[in-house]
Design a protein around this motif. Structure first.
Motif, PDB file in Angstrom:
ATOM      1  N   TRP A 192     -12.158  49.185  11.622  1.00  0.00           N
ATOM      2  CA  TRP A 192     -13.089  48.352  12.391  1.00  0.00           C
ATOM      3  C   TRP A 192     -14.490  48.346  11.799  1.00  0.00           C
ATOM      4  N   LYS A 195     -14.794  46.065   8.921  1.00  0.00           N
ATOM      5  CA  LYS A 195     -14.831  44.645   9.299  1.00  0.00           C
ATOM      6  C   LYS A 195     -16.233  44.159   9.607  1.00  0.00           C
ATOM      7  N   LEU A 196     -17.128  45.095   9.885  1.00  0.00           N
ATOM      8  CA  LEU A 196     -18.488  44.694  10.221  1.00  0.00           C
ATOM      9  C   LEU A 196     -19.396  44.589   9.001  1.00  0.00           C
ATOM     10  N   LEU A 201     -16.845  40.778   6.190  1.00  0.00           N
ATOM     11  CA  LEU A 201     -16.803  39.882   7.340  1.00  0.00           C
ATOM     12  C   LEU A 201     -16.697  38.433   6.859  1.00  0.00           C
TER      13      LEU A 201
ATOM     14  N   VAL B  12     -15.940  45.431  18.688  1.00  0.00           N
ATOM     15  CA  VAL B  12     -14.991  46.181  17.866  1.00  0.00           C
ATOM     16  C   VAL B  12     -13.566  45.729  18.151  1.00  0.00           C
ATOM     17  N   SER B  16     -11.046  44.113  15.505  1.00  0.00           N
ATOM     18  CA  SER B  16      -9.951  44.990  15.086  1.00  0.00           C
ATOM     19  C   SER B  16      -8.600  44.332  15.303  1.00  0.00           C
TER      20      SER B  16
END
Lengths: 462, 77
Positions: A192, A195-196, A201, B12, B16
């Motif tokens: 996660w 992904k940021l 992204l 999140v 996710s």
């Protein structure tokens, strides 16, 4: 006359291999873009800089009936070897990615773009990437999007990210899918917090989400997106940012592997090391191979030696990614005509792709005038249970002459391989090794390395 | 007003989760939609920049009027 099976996708033309010549047709679908490319000056500057393969317009008659519909027939020089992205180590794939982006950026300055981003359009001379597809170039339409973005991410960026983020090699996955790693697939395995990260992204997470969201409602959003105009400056910025990011990517696996420090730690005495070097040097000086394959090349020590002794080009193969990273660095730093490639010799690249013919097996691409296989045979014969006779047969099929090293069971490395398993290799003896070689080839010379009983054999298949 | 912790967890959770993909869709759709977003942002930025320039020119023009200085003096600022 043969159509090159991998060239069927493009209506703009096809590639043919005729009597050892490489010919490319330009059809009526591709002729305007080809002529625009030719007159833009881009083609000339790229070929002069060695960034794309050269081409000469030749008489259509040389292709006979196949050229009936063609507007032009081009002839390209034959490349020393064709390799595929699933055979490239990390650094080689990365240099192909950077070369592709640089080509895009410089072409765009002249209002030329690449219509796709296939990694198969890049080949290597030594470690220098070379773009080979003339028909991927087309005129830029103001405001257009980067059409090859998705393919670039799948075939270059995402496979590199596998190793940069997770320490995983791209080769097996790439060979399985052939088209690389999709954004949806990579997005699924990102953590996660990864992904940021802005670039992940932008080039992985968002395209994956948009792709999936579009399965529910593609029409309206897509229509709206297509109506927008991408300013050229934004197009160039996208290329530039990707380039900077990719240039900074490094393999995540840092722990040294067995082979990455082999140069410094192998168990030869200095005397044996110089005897081995002298033997290889003599062999290369006498045979002067245009193309030498170094099987189990490790960090490329003997590849470099062979080049110094008169080999024109060396392609090295190894299974160890870190050793290949070192080999690549050696080739770049010393300007060697040496291409390190990934190979699991017990599972070499097969014929595959559409109709099982789009990408050719390693064996079908074998082009070596000579080979060296130093401390290599036991990895197949003992490490992978391949019968010794088959290992020898396979090597002899790859090149008409070479040097093969036999490492006896008493050698510490082989003893270590056998330490935890039953010795089911009664045939693995020097006597049998020599017998097998002699039954299929002539032994020109042999040399015993004193300290560890290894044997170097120079064979010639007549 | 949502608590920051809850907002963070929601973000999140969204990022996710990757749902299933389906066929009958060009594989480049995600990339085109992304570039649509970039094109939109770039277009917006250019729009703002253009108006910002106009605004600056307007303010500069007004201050010039007030000081009674000509264009040459502006250039030397």
């Amino acid at each position: 006359m043969g159509v090159v099976a991998g060239s069927f996708r493009d209506p703009a033309g096809q590639v043919y291999a005729v009597d050892g010549r490489i010919l490319r047709t330009v059809s009526r679908f591709g002729v305007e873009d080809y002529e625009a490319l030719r007159s833009s000056g881009v083609l000339q500057s790229f070929t002069e800089a060695g960034r794309i393969v050269s081409a000469e317009e030749v008489d259509k008659a040389c292709l006979g009936a196949a050229a009936r519909e063609a507007c032009y027939v081009l002839e390209h020089p034959r490349l020393p070897i064709i390799s595929y992205p699933y055979e490239w180590p990390f650094e080689v794939l990365k240099s192909a990615a950077l070369a592709h982006l640089d080509l895009q950026r410089d072409a765009l300055e002249h209002d030329i773009v690449l219509s796709d981003a296939s990694a198969y359009n890049v080949q290597f001379r030594g470690t220098a990437p070379l773009f080979i597809d003339y028909l991927s170039f087309r005129r830029y339409r103001p405001g257009e999007y980067w059409q090859g973005h998705r393919q670039f991410c799948e075939q270059f960026l995402n496979p590199l990210l596998l190793r940069a983020l997770f320490g995983l090699n791209h080769n097996a996955w790439y060979r399985g899918s052939q088209e690389g790693v999709t954004a949806v697939e990579l997005s699924r395995i990102l953590k996660w917090h990864q992904k940021l990260r802005p670039f992940l992204l932008m080039h992985v997470v968002l395209p994956a989400r948009f792709q999936l969201a579009a399965t529910r409602d593609a029409g309206a959003k897509l229509q709206k997106a297509k109506q927008r105009q991408m300013p050229k400056s934004a197009y160039l910025a996208m290329l530039g940012q990707l380039r900077d990011w990719i240039e900074g990517l490094r393999p995540r696996d840092k722990a040294p592997t067995v082979w990455s420090h082999y140069d410094h730690e192998h168990n030869y005495t200095d005397l044996d090391h110089s005897a081995k070097s002298a033997f290889i040097r003599n062999f290369v000086a006498a045979t002067k191979p245009g193309m030498l394959w170094d099987l189990g090349c490790n960090t490329g020590e003997y590849s470099e030696l062979a080049l110094g002794a008169g080999a024109q080009t060396v392609v090295g193969f190894d299974i160890d990614q870190q050793a290949l990273d070192h080999a690549y660095r050696r080739a770049v730093d010393r300007g060697l005509s040496f291409t390190p490639l990934y190979l699991d010799a017990a599972n070499p690249s097969p014929d595959q792709g559409w109709d099982g013919a789009e990408r050719r097996s390693l064996k079908a691409r074998a082009c070596a005038d000579a080979l060296i296989a130093l401390a290599f045979v036991h990895h197949l014969a003992i490490g992978r249970n391949v019968p010794l006779a088959q290992v020898i047969r396979w090597l002899l099929d790859l090149a008409p002459q070479g040097v093969i090293e036999f490492v006896p069971k008493t050698d510490p490395q082989v003893s270590r391989m056998l330490a935890l398993r039953e010795d089911i290799f009664p045939d693995y003896t020097e006597e049998r090794f020599l017998g097998l070689l002699q039954s299929q080839a002539r032994i020109v010379e042999q040399k015993r390395l004193v300290a560890d009983g290894r044997l170097l054999v120079w064979y010639r298949r007549d | 007003m949502p608590r920051p912790g809850l907002l963070f967890c929601t973000v999140v959770a969204i990022f996710s989760y990757t749902p299933e993909a389906f066929a009958y869709l060009d594989p480049g759709t995600g990339s085109i939609l992304l570039q649509g977003l970039i094109a939109g942002l770039a277009g917006g930025l250019m729009f703002i920049r253009m108006y910002w320039k106009k605004l600056k020119a307007m303010i500069a023009g007004r201050s010039r009027d007030e000081t009674g200085l000509g264009g040459d003096a502006q250039d030397k600022e």
